[in-house]
Write a protein that holds these residues in place. Sequence first.
Motif, PDB file in Angstrom:
ATOM      1  N   PHE A 291       0.807  -1.221   0.000  1.00  0.00           N
ATOM      2  CA  PHE A 291       0.000   0.000   0.000  1.00  0.00           C
ATOM      3  C   PHE A 291       0.842   1.274   0.000  1.00  0.00           C
ATOM      4  O   PHE A 291       0.359   2.330  -0.389  1.00  0.00           O
ATOM      5  CB  PHE A 291      -0.951   0.021   1.193  1.00  0.00           C
ATOM      6  N   GLY A 292       2.079   1.193   0.476  1.00  0.00           N
ATOM      7  CA  GLY A 292       2.937   2.376   0.512  1.00  0.00           C
ATOM      8  C   GLY A 292       2.644   3.310   1.664  1.00  0.00           C
ATOM      9  O   GLY A 292       3.117   4.438   1.699  1.00  0.00           O
ATOM     10  N   PHE A 293       1.862   2.846   2.609  1.00  0.00           N
ATOM     11  CA  PHE A 293       1.488   3.667   3.766  1.00  0.00           C
ATOM     12  C   PHE A 293       1.714   2.865   5.028  1.00  0.00           C
ATOM     13  O   PHE A 293       1.269   1.726   5.151  1.00  0.00           O
ATOM     14  CB  PHE A 293       0.013   4.077   3.679  1.00  0.00           C
ATOM     15  N   CYS A 294       2.405   3.461   5.984  1.00  0.00           N
ATOM     16  CA  CYS A 294       2.651   2.827   7.271  1.00  0.00           C
ATOM     17  C   CYS A 294       2.012   3.691   8.354  1.00  0.00           C
ATOM     18  O   CYS A 294       2.439   4.835   8.571  1.00  0.00           O
ATOM     19  CB  CYS A 294       4.150   2.667   7.523  1.00  0.00           C
ATOM     20  N   PRO A 295       0.979   3.196   9.041  1.00  0.00           N
ATOM     21  CA  PRO A 295       0.320   3.988  10.072  1.00  0.00           C
ATOM     22  C   PRO A 295       1.252   4.378  11.218  1.00  0.00           C
ATOM     23  O   PRO A 295       1.146   5.483  11.746  1.00  0.00           O
ATOM     24  CB  PRO A 295      -0.800   3.090  10.578  1.00  0.00           C
ATOM     25  N   MET A 296       2.166   3.483  11.591  1.00  0.00           N
ATOM     26  CA  MET A 296       3.084   3.798  12.687  1.00  0.00           C
ATOM     27  C   MET A 296       4.037   4.928  12.286  1.00  0.00           C
ATOM     28  O   MET A 296       4.361   5.788  13.101  1.00  0.00           O
ATOM     29  CB  MET A 296       3.873   2.558  13.099  1.00  0.00           C
ATOM     30  N   CYS A 297       4.489   4.916  11.032  1.00  0.00           N
ATOM     31  CA  CYS A 297       5.358   6.008  10.562  1.00  0.00           C
ATOM     32  C   CYS A 297       4.591   7.329  10.555  1.00  0.00           C
ATOM     33  O   CYS A 297       5.140   8.377  10.880  1.00  0.00           O
ATOM     34  CB  CYS A 297       5.890   5.700   9.172  1.00  0.00           C
ATOM     35  N   ALA A 298       3.309   7.273  10.187  1.00  0.00           N
ATOM     36  CA  ALA A 298       2.491   8.485  10.182  1.00  0.00           C
ATOM     37  C   ALA A 298       2.290   9.017  11.603  1.00  0.00           C
ATOM     38  O   ALA A 298       2.267  10.224  11.820  1.00  0.00           O
ATOM     39  CB  ALA A 298       1.145   8.202   9.526  1.00  0.00           C
ATOM     40  N   MET A 299       2.173   8.101  12.577  1.00  0.00           N
ATOM     41  CA  MET A 299       1.969   8.522  13.960  1.00  0.00           C
ATOM     42  C   MET A 299       3.170   9.270  14.522  1.00  0.00           C
ATOM     43  O   MET A 299       3.009  10.169  15.346  1.00  0.00           O
ATOM     44  CB  MET A 299       1.662   7.311  14.848  1.00  0.00           C
ATOM     45  N   VAL A 300       4.380   8.911  14.074  1.00  0.00           N
ATOM     46  CA  VAL A 300       5.571   9.585  14.585  1.00  0.00           C
ATOM     47  C   VAL A 300       5.965  10.783  13.742  1.00  0.00           C
ATOM     48  O   VAL A 300       6.978  11.408  13.988  1.00  0.00           O
ATOM     49  CB  VAL A 300       6.767   8.613  14.731  1.00  0.00           C
ATOM     50  N   GLY A 301       5.138  11.116  12.732  1.00  0.00           N
ATOM     51  CA  GLY A 301       5.353  12.351  11.991  1.00  0.00           C
ATOM     52  C   GLY A 301       6.067  12.225  10.672  1.00  0.00           C
ATOM     53  O   GLY A 301       6.533  13.232  10.146  1.00  0.00           O
ATOM     54  N   ARG A 302       6.166  11.042  10.109  1.00  0.00           N
ATOM     55  CA  ARG A 302       6.825  10.880   8.817  1.00  0.00           C
ATOM     56  C   ARG A 302       5.961  11.528   7.748  1.00  0.00           C
ATOM     57  O   ARG A 302       4.757  11.304   7.665  1.00  0.00           O
ATOM     58  CB  ARG A 302       7.017   9.406   8.498  1.00  0.00           C
ATOM     59  N   LYS A 303       6.580  12.352   6.928  1.00  0.00           N
ATOM     60  CA  LYS A 303       5.852  13.111   5.911  1.00  0.00           C
ATOM     61  C   LYS A 303       5.598  12.264   4.661  1.00  0.00           C
ATOM     62  O   LYS A 303       6.361  11.350   4.366  1.00  0.00           O
ATOM     63  CB  LYS A 303       6.644  14.365   5.517  1.00  0.00           C
ATOM     64  N   PRO A 304       4.549  12.585   3.914  1.00  0.00           N
ATOM     65  CA  PRO A 304       4.267  11.853   2.672  1.00  0.00           C
ATOM     66  C   PRO A 304       5.405  11.995   1.658  1.00  0.00           C
ATOM     67  O   PRO A 304       6.127  12.987   1.650  1.00  0.00           O
ATOM     68  CB  PRO A 304       2.993  12.509   2.142  1.00  0.00           C
ATOM     69  N   VAL A 305       5.505  11.000   0.796  1.00  0.00           N
ATOM     70  CA  VAL A 305       6.530  10.992  -0.242  1.00  0.00           C
ATOM     71  C   VAL A 305       6.170  12.040  -1.289  1.00  0.00           C
ATOM     72  O   VAL A 305       5.018  12.157  -1.702  1.00  0.00           O
ATOM     73  CB  VAL A 305       6.628   9.582  -0.888  1.00  0.00           C
ATOM     74  N   LYS A 306       7.139  12.817  -1.723  1.00  0.00           N
ATOM     75  CA  LYS A 306       6.899  13.858  -2.735  1.00  0.00           C
ATOM     76  C   LYS A 306       6.669  13.233  -4.100  1.00  0.00           C
ATOM     77  O   LYS A 306       7.259  12.233  -4.454  1.00  0.00           O
ATOM     78  CB  LYS A 306       8.118  14.785  -2.824  1.00  0.00           C
ATOM     79  N   GLY A 307       5.785  13.837  -4.882  1.00  0.00           N
ATOM     80  CA  GLY A 307       5.544  13.433  -6.267  1.00  0.00           C
ATOM     81  C   GLY A 307       4.663  12.219  -6.408  1.00  0.00           C
ATOM     82  O   GLY A 307       4.660  11.568  -7.434  1.00  0.00           O
ATOM     83  N   ARG A 308       3.862  11.875  -5.409  1.00  0.00           N
ATOM     84  CA  ARG A 308       2.970  10.708  -5.532  1.00  0.00           C
ATOM     85  C   ARG A 308       1.576  11.109  -5.156  1.00  0.00           C
ATOM     86  O   ARG A 308       1.284  11.878  -4.387  1.00  0.00           O
ATOM     87  CB  ARG A 308       3.445   9.590  -4.644  1.00  0.00           C
TER      88      ARG A 308
END
Length: 71
Positions: free
Chosen positions: A54-71
């Motif tokens: 899916f290209g999405f990690c909920p745990m990474c989002a919880m710690v503030g990881r920003k979305p990948v540019k250009g997607r």
Amino acid sequence: MFYAKNLPGWERALRIVMGLAALVYAAIGWGTAGFGLAVAIGLMGAMFALTGLFGFCPMCAMVGRKPVKGR
């Protein structure tokens, strides 16, 4: 889409490979004495493979990881 991808391509590929390897390991160890360990490794492998697909990690989002540019 309901989410913004927050994993780069190289990490997605790595997660898919690691997830599939963990699922194979869990399938091999399913009938042994370490059944609980096989279940835990299988769940971890499924999580890694799905976040890679899916290209999405909920745990990474919880710690503030920003979305990948250009997607």
